[in-house]
Design a protein around this motif. Sequence first.
Motif, PDB file in Angstrom:
ATOM      1  N   GLY A 219       0.812  -1.216   0.000  1.00 48.08           N
ATOM      2  CA  GLY A 219       0.000   0.000   0.000  1.00 48.08           C
ATOM      3  C   GLY A 219       0.842   1.262   0.000  1.00 48.08           C
ATOM      4  N   LEU A 220       1.923   1.301   0.777  1.00 42.10           N
ATOM      5  CA  LEU A 220       2.803   2.475   0.842  1.00 42.10           C
ATOM      6  C   LEU A 220       3.443   2.768  -0.516  1.00 42.10           C
ATOM      7  N   PHE A 221       3.977   1.734  -1.144  1.00 39.00           N
ATOM      8  CA  PHE A 221       4.643   1.939  -2.438  1.00 39.00           C
ATOM      9  C   PHE A 221       3.634   2.292  -3.525  1.00 39.00           C
ATOM     10  N   ALA A 222       2.474   1.624  -3.515  1.00 42.30           N
ATOM     11  CA  ALA A 222       1.459   1.907  -4.538  1.00 42.30           C
ATOM     12  C   ALA A 222       0.988   3.357  -4.433  1.00 42.30           C
ATOM     13  N   TYR A 223       0.721   3.822  -3.225  1.00 46.59           N
ATOM     14  CA  TYR A 223       0.274   5.204  -3.041  1.00 46.59           C
ATOM     15  C   TYR A 223       1.384   6.171  -3.445  1.00 46.59           C
ATOM     16  N   GLY A 224       2.619   5.843  -3.095  1.00 39.45           N
ATOM     17  CA  GLY A 224       3.741   6.718  -3.430  1.00 39.45           C
ATOM     18  C   GLY A 224       3.949   6.872  -4.926  1.00 39.45           C
ATOM     19  N   MET A 225       3.753   5.784  -5.672  1.00 33.76           N
ATOM     20  CA  MET A 225       4.013   5.811  -7.112  1.00 33.76           C
ATOM     21  C   MET A 225       2.857   6.366  -7.926  1.00 33.76           C
ATOM     22  N   PHE A 226       1.629   6.159  -7.455  1.00 28.84           N
ATOM     23  CA  PHE A 226       0.470   6.489  -8.283  1.00 28.84           C
ATOM     24  C   PHE A 226      -0.355   7.666  -7.779  1.00 28.84           C
ATOM     25  N   SER A 227       0.133   8.357  -6.766  1.00 27.34           N
ATOM     26  CA  SER A 227      -0.546   9.566  -6.323  1.00 27.34           C
ATOM     27  C   SER A 227       0.448  10.731  -6.334  1.00 27.34           C
ATOM     28  N   LYS A 228      -0.065  11.937  -6.221  1.00 31.99           N
ATOM     29  CA  LYS A 228       0.792  13.124  -6.192  1.00 31.99           C
ATOM     30  C   LYS A 228       0.747  13.820  -4.829  1.00 31.99           C
ATOM     31  N   SER A 229       0.153  13.141  -3.856  1.00 34.53           N
ATOM     32  CA  SER A 229      -0.041  13.767  -2.551  1.00 34.53           C
ATOM     33  C   SER A 229       1.005  13.324  -1.539  1.00 34.53           C
ATOM     34  N   THR A 230       1.370  14.230  -0.648  1.00 38.31           N
ATOM     35  CA  THR A 230       2.152  13.876   0.521  1.00 38.31           C
ATOM     36  C   THR A 230       1.181  13.474   1.634  1.00 38.31           C
ATOM     37  N   VAL A 231       1.723  12.964   2.723  1.00 38.60           N
ATOM     38  CA  VAL A 231       0.880  12.561   3.849  1.00 38.60           C
ATOM     39  C   VAL A 231       1.486  13.089   5.151  1.00 38.60           C
ATOM     40  N   ARG A 232       0.672  13.073   6.208  1.00 42.21           N
ATOM     41  CA  ARG A 232       1.188  13.445   7.533  1.00 42.21           C
ATOM     42  C   ARG A 232       2.010  12.265   8.056  1.00 42.21           C
ATOM     43  N   ASP A 233       3.300  12.384   7.900  1.00 40.32           N
ATOM     44  CA  ASP A 233       4.244  11.292   8.110  1.00 40.32           C
ATOM     45  C   ASP A 233       4.116  10.635   9.481  1.00 40.32           C
ATOM     46  N   LYS A 234       3.899  11.411  10.537  1.00 38.79           N
ATOM     47  CA  LYS A 234       3.925  10.853  11.891  1.00 38.79           C
ATOM     48  C   LYS A 234       2.778   9.878  12.162  1.00 38.79           C
ATOM     49  N   TRP A 235       1.688   9.966  11.355  1.00 34.02           N
ATOM     50  CA  TRP A 235       0.537   9.087  11.571  1.00 34.02           C
ATOM     51  C   TRP A 235       0.582   7.821  10.706  1.00 34.02           C
ATOM     52  N   VAL A 236       1.553   7.708   9.827  1.00 33.59           N
ATOM     53  CA  VAL A 236       1.627   6.541   8.935  1.00 33.59           C
ATOM     54  C   VAL A 236       1.766   5.224   9.709  1.00 33.59           C
ATOM     55  N   PRO A 237       2.572   5.135  10.786  1.00 33.38           N
ATOM     56  CA  PRO A 237       2.635   3.872  11.533  1.00 33.38           C
ATOM     57  C   PRO A 237       1.273   3.396  12.036  1.00 33.38           C
ATOM     58  N   VAL A 238       0.423   4.330  12.444  1.00 32.85           N
ATOM     59  CA  VAL A 238      -0.919   3.966  12.933  1.00 32.85           C
ATOM     60  C   VAL A 238      -1.728   3.319  11.812  1.00 32.85           C
ATOM     61  N   VAL A 239      -1.678   3.906  10.624  1.00 31.37           N
ATOM     62  CA  VAL A 239      -2.396   3.353   9.466  1.00 31.37           C
ATOM     63  C   VAL A 239      -1.893   1.944   9.153  1.00 31.37           C
ATOM     64  N   CYS A 240      -0.586   1.765   9.159  1.00 31.97           N
ATOM     65  CA  CYS A 240      -0.002   0.476   8.775  1.00 31.97           C
ATOM     66  C   CYS A 240      -0.266  -0.620   9.801  1.00 31.97           C
ATOM     67  N   ILE A 241      -0.490  -0.249  11.038  1.00 29.42           N
ATOM     68  CA  ILE A 241      -0.853  -1.238  12.061  1.00 29.42           C
ATOM     69  C   ILE A 241      -2.351  -1.543  12.001  1.00 29.42           C
ATOM     70  N   THR A 242      -3.150  -0.518  11.717  1.00 27.21           N
ATOM     71  CA  THR A 242      -4.603  -0.694  11.669  1.00 27.21           C
ATOM     72  C   THR A 242      -5.041  -1.541  10.475  1.00 27.21           C
ATOM     73  N   ALA A 243      -4.371  -1.391   9.338  1.00 30.15           N
ATOM     74  CA  ALA A 243      -4.770  -2.106   8.115  1.00 30.15           C
ATOM     75  C   ALA A 243      -4.804  -3.629   8.286  1.00 30.15           C
ATOM     76  N   PRO A 244      -3.770  -4.272   8.848  1.00 33.93           N
ATOM     77  CA  PRO A 244      -3.847  -5.725   9.052  1.00 33.93           C
ATOM     78  C   PRO A 244      -4.960  -6.138  10.013  1.00 33.93           C
ATOM     79  N   VAL A 245      -5.241  -5.297  11.026  1.00 31.73           N
ATOM     80  CA  VAL A 245      -6.321  -5.608  11.966  1.00 31.73           C
ATOM     81  C   VAL A 245      -7.669  -5.606  11.241  1.00 31.73           C
ATOM     82  N   LEU A 246      -7.908  -4.583  10.423  1.00 31.65           N
ATOM     83  CA  LEU A 246      -9.154  -4.512   9.645  1.00 31.65           C
ATOM     84  C   LEU A 246      -9.246  -5.680   8.660  1.00 31.65           C
ATOM     85  N   SER A 247      -8.110  -6.079   8.099  1.00 29.79           N
ATOM     86  CA  SER A 247      -8.090  -7.209   7.162  1.00 29.79           C
ATOM     87  C   SER A 247      -8.494  -8.500   7.855  1.00 29.79           C
TER      88      SER A 247
END
Length: 487
Positions: free
Chosen positions: A418-446
């Motif tokens: 997800g990180l690489f796909a978003y990085g390559m195919f979008s033009k947006s930056t993100v709030r970097d400090k919250w990315v770990p929360v997203v990456c931990i939450t995604a497997p739980v939701l899965s």
Amino acid sequence: MNDLQKATIVLATLVGYFIILFIISWLASRKSDTNTALTGGHQAPWFIVAIAMIGAPISGVTFISVPGMVIASQYSYMQMVLGFAVGYFVIAYVLMPLFFKRHLKSIYGYLEERFGARTHKTGAWFFFVSKMLGAAVRFLVVCVSLQLLVFDPLHIPFIVNIIITIALIFLYTLQGGVKTVIWTDTLKSLCLILSVVLCIVFVAKGLGGEGNIASKVIDSGTTRIFYLDNPSEGTYFWKQFLAGIFMVIAMTGLDQDLMQRTLASKNVKESKKGLVVSGIVQVFVVGLFLILGSILVLYTRSHGIATPEKADTLFSLVAWDKGMPVIVGILFVLGFVSAGYSAAGSALTALTNSFVVDILGSDKKQDDKQLGKTRKMVHIAMAAIMGLIILAFYYANNDSAIKLVYALASYTYGPILGLFAYGMFSKSTVRDKWVPVVCITAPVLSWVLQYVAKQYWAYEIGFELLLYNAAFTILGLIALRAGKVQR
């Protein structure tokens, strides 16, 4: 043949293989420095990288488990393998130009350039967890087999087995790093192909000759490849095929362990050639393993051998049957040892290098001498951690090994994809400090989605869970958008 005689043969094969392995390791590391250990020196010929990459994803898990898979699911695994081949083209023509353009020592350095330091370390930590767990499961298969064949007859406990095997891997990968991995993987690929081809020949002879073996295999009821009738089943074609594409992109293209070989190529053109050739050849190599599985099933039927409770044991059961010549047992040992040790050595090297570069950032802070010392200390730590995790899996594992590896990957590689796909195919930056929360939450939701689908909709989410995981990660990154990146 009694157990002690069998143990002696296996031990002799091991000693012979390791003598060759250490000679190759010594030759590859003679002029190596810390930079060569981290990058391979960017001098590897494309055809050597291609040969190395043929065997690189094939571990002891593949060698032992894939032939046994035909018992329950016939050749359905080939649907995923066809997806793998497509995935290799995507890696070659989408990811490799991206990595070479940035002159990356570790592919996760892209995440820092694109998003920031927190995202970089998050990707590196997810790789660390994914690779450590996956490598432990794969090497567990080899260690358990060696325990049964060698250490139990000699009354040596499993923990001593682990100490010896991890020590051997540590020693031959310590100095040469990536350069050693490439050349030992080349040896591994050749040993694997030779082993499986000769095993097919010898086991076929045990069925009464090779002349009609093709018709016997076709009529065995084990050769169905395509499953297009029930979308709710885990073996459904499009689920397997699409999962195969994205699984290989995540587990190869976004995996420092496997990418460290192609990044050692002279340039991006050479790396593309190596990847495409290895991706195509792997389809035929896995096909050989499945054909071997059918022949092994035929052998058990014709000799009145009960179908093993654990499919993973089918190959070893026939290889050491009293009706088989000793050479089949030797080839079996040669194949799974070369697969298992090489895969574990490669993983240990990648874990060490990624931890040093991505998590500690030592390549930016230390001179060559200090960096070399840091790398050796981390290498020791990685070997110790891998040994402890193997022991934990040994006492807890009760699932088919190859399914467990891919199930783990669906949870841990999803955020990386997800990180690489978003990085390559979008033009947006993100709030970097919250990315770990997203990456931990995604497997739980899965996991929640997988549970709900099975319990309430009678739908089995299989290996395609990786895609749902990556999608949850991308949705989370969209929620963290902070503006457009300058390109």
